[in-house]
Design a protein around this motif. Structure first.
Motif, mmCIF file in Angstrom:
data_model
loop_
_atom_site.group_PDB
_atom_site.id
_atom_site.type_symbol
_atom_site.label_atom_id
_atom_site.label_comp_id
_atom_site.label_asym_id
_atom_site.label_seq_id
_atom_site.Cartn_x
_atom_site.Cartn_y
_atom_site.Cartn_z
ATOM 1 N N LYS A 289 35.086 34.550 30.781
ATOM 2 C CA LYS A 289 35.859 35.091 31.894
ATOM 3 C C LYS A 289 35.635 34.268 33.157
ATOM 4 O O LYS A 289 34.513 33.909 33.499
ATOM 5 N N THR A 290 36.735 33.976 33.854
ATOM 6 C CA THR A 290 36.649 33.221 35.091
ATOM 7 C C THR A 290 36.320 34.150 36.255
ATOM 8 O O THR A 290 36.427 35.379 36.150
ATOM 9 N N LYS A 291 35.956 33.559 37.373
ATOM 10 C CA LYS A 291 35.616 34.341 38.562
ATOM 11 C C LYS A 291 36.814 35.142 39.052
ATOM 12 O O LYS A 291 36.685 36.310 39.441
ATOM 13 N N LEU A 294 37.446 38.207 36.833
ATOM 14 C CA LEU A 294 36.478 39.270 37.115
ATOM 15 C C LEU A 294 36.799 39.966 38.435
ATOM 16 O O LEU A 294 36.654 41.186 38.553
ATOM 17 N N GLU A 295 37.241 39.194 39.433
ATOM 18 C CA GLU A 295 37.593 39.793 40.718
ATOM 19 C C GLU A 295 38.793 40.726 40.586
ATOM 20 O O GLU A 295 38.818 41.810 41.173
#
Length: 413
Positions: A289-291, A294-295
């Motif tokens: 999962k990329t940042k 997740l945000e």
């Protein structure tokens, strides 16, 4: 009574078997609500904390005002009461007309002459009553078998022009056992051996790749459509010109839809976006999962969890988000209408919080809630960028997806 049929009265917590006036309730609360409406009863709170008495069936004596307020807050509808005789019919008709009068004429200093259903002498009682009813119907439609892809060809102007769909939840059957909670599901007989009872869907032999986004309900499209219909039920929005309605929706429906997804994910104690069919967008693809992911899929729930919003607080904030006058393309008249409407709901929100948490703590909670709006708007751009990447991955894995007019308008244009 079998465990699968065990229900709890939404008003007093007593055992209940079915819906009365559109709310799961016991015979006692049903009779009390009917009697209060038909006879035009006016009650006074008997508790020390006015308007905050506990309504529980094991109590020796109910506070009748708080019990009636809870009936209204949970969604009991006076218009569903069946009258006995002409006199009751006339009284119910008059009562329903008063309750259904447009709240667009409300102002902070000028309230219509009708019996108050809430003890607080403010407009927030009327506003939250209407918002709760709208949200109840919207949730019924959201958890039904409706397929938003049936309207994938409709663009934003088409959706604004068509009749509101929020009241049509009865047209779509709910999934089997959708009313059962976790204890009921654990108590009932195992269903794994009953596959022969249910017909297989057409083309069920076609392979669907694991973790595929295809074959799932398009929750982004559905929540955008429901948000637009929710807007059409707000008097302030209806007062705008059609052009201003289109401009406003392009600006605010994504923020509001994401806030709705975050709130109901929070109610399900999920740390990531969670939809009624059990799907989670964070798990659509099995990669690290990329940042940004997740945000968008996890971070949006954190403000809701941190503030522990109630349903009423969520609805007030959702409406304030929708009535955003900060749109450069709005007409001057439209901006004035929105500023007036937003001030009405924001002031009602503040008064509601101060009535429930105290003057100082309510003001602090109001400030914390309003601060979320800016972060939602900022994250919209991230969500749009992530959506474009997501569509590219779907096209690469499964071929070019079916075009969806509304999503293209909101997310790409």
């Amino acid at each position: 009574m079998p465990p699968a049929l065990a229900h709890i009265c939404a008003i007093c917590g007593a055992p209940a078997r079915c819906l009365h006036y559109d709310v799961m309730s016991c015979i006692g609360c049903k009779s009390f609500f009917r009697r209060s409406v038909v006879l035009g009863k006016l009650y006074e709170c008997i508790g020390r904390t006015k308007g905050a008495c506990e309504v529980y069936y094991e109590n020796s004596r109910f506070c009748q005002l708080c019990r009636f307020e809870k009936c209204i807050q949970k969604g009991m509808k006076p218009e569903l009461i069946q009258p006995n005789g002409k006199e009751e019919a006339e009284q119910l008709t008059a009562y329903t007309r008063k309750r259904n009068c447009s709240i667009s004429s409300y102002s902070e200093d000028d309230l219509p002459p009708m019996k108050r259903l809430f003890s607080a002498q403010d407009t927030y009682g009327y506003l939250i009553d209407n918002l709760c009813y709208l949200e109840t119907k919207m949730v019924e439609l959201r958890t039904s078998s409706i397929d938003p892809m049936d309207s994938a060809y409709l663009d934003l102007p088409d959706l604004l022009a068509r009749q509101c769909q929020i009241g049509d939840s009865h047209k779509y059957p709910r999934p089997l056992d959708s009313y059962l909670d976790l204890p009921d599901l654990l108590a009932r007989q195992c269903q794994l051996g009953n596959s022969h009872k249910y017909p297989r869907p057409l083309d069920c032999k076609l392979p669907v790749p694991q973790n595929s986004a295809l074959g799932r309900k398009n929750w982004l499209l559905l929540d955008l459509m429901l948000t637009i219909d929710f807007c059409k039920c707000i008097p302030t929005f209806c007062a705008l010109s059609f052009r201003d309605q289109v401009v406003l929706c392009k600006r605010v429906v994504l923020s509001s839809a994401r806030f709705t997804q975050a709130f109901y994910s929070y109610l399900n104690n999920s740390s990531t976006l969670y939809f009624p069919d059990g799907s989670m967008p964070l798990n659509f693809f099995s990669h690290e999962k990329t940042k940004v992911e997740l945000e968008i899929f996890c971070g949006s729930i954190e403000p809701v969890r941190r503030n522990a919003f109630t349903k009423e607080e969520y609805l007030f904030l959702k409406t304030v988000i929708l009535l955003n006058a900060d749109c450069p393309q709005l007409s001057d008249e439209g901006r004035q209408i929105l500023e007036k409407g937003r001030t009405l709901y924001a002031n009602a929100f503040l008064r509601y919080l101060q009535a429930n948490y105290g003057t100082t703590q309510g003001a602090v909670r109001f400030t914390n809630a309003i601060s979320i709006i800016r972060s939602l708007c900022d994250d919209d751009q991230k969500h749009k960028g992530l959506h474009i990447m997501f569509e590219a991955k779907v096209a690469k894995m499964f071929g070019m997806p079916r075009p969806i007019a509304l999503i293209d308008t909101i997310m790409i244009n």
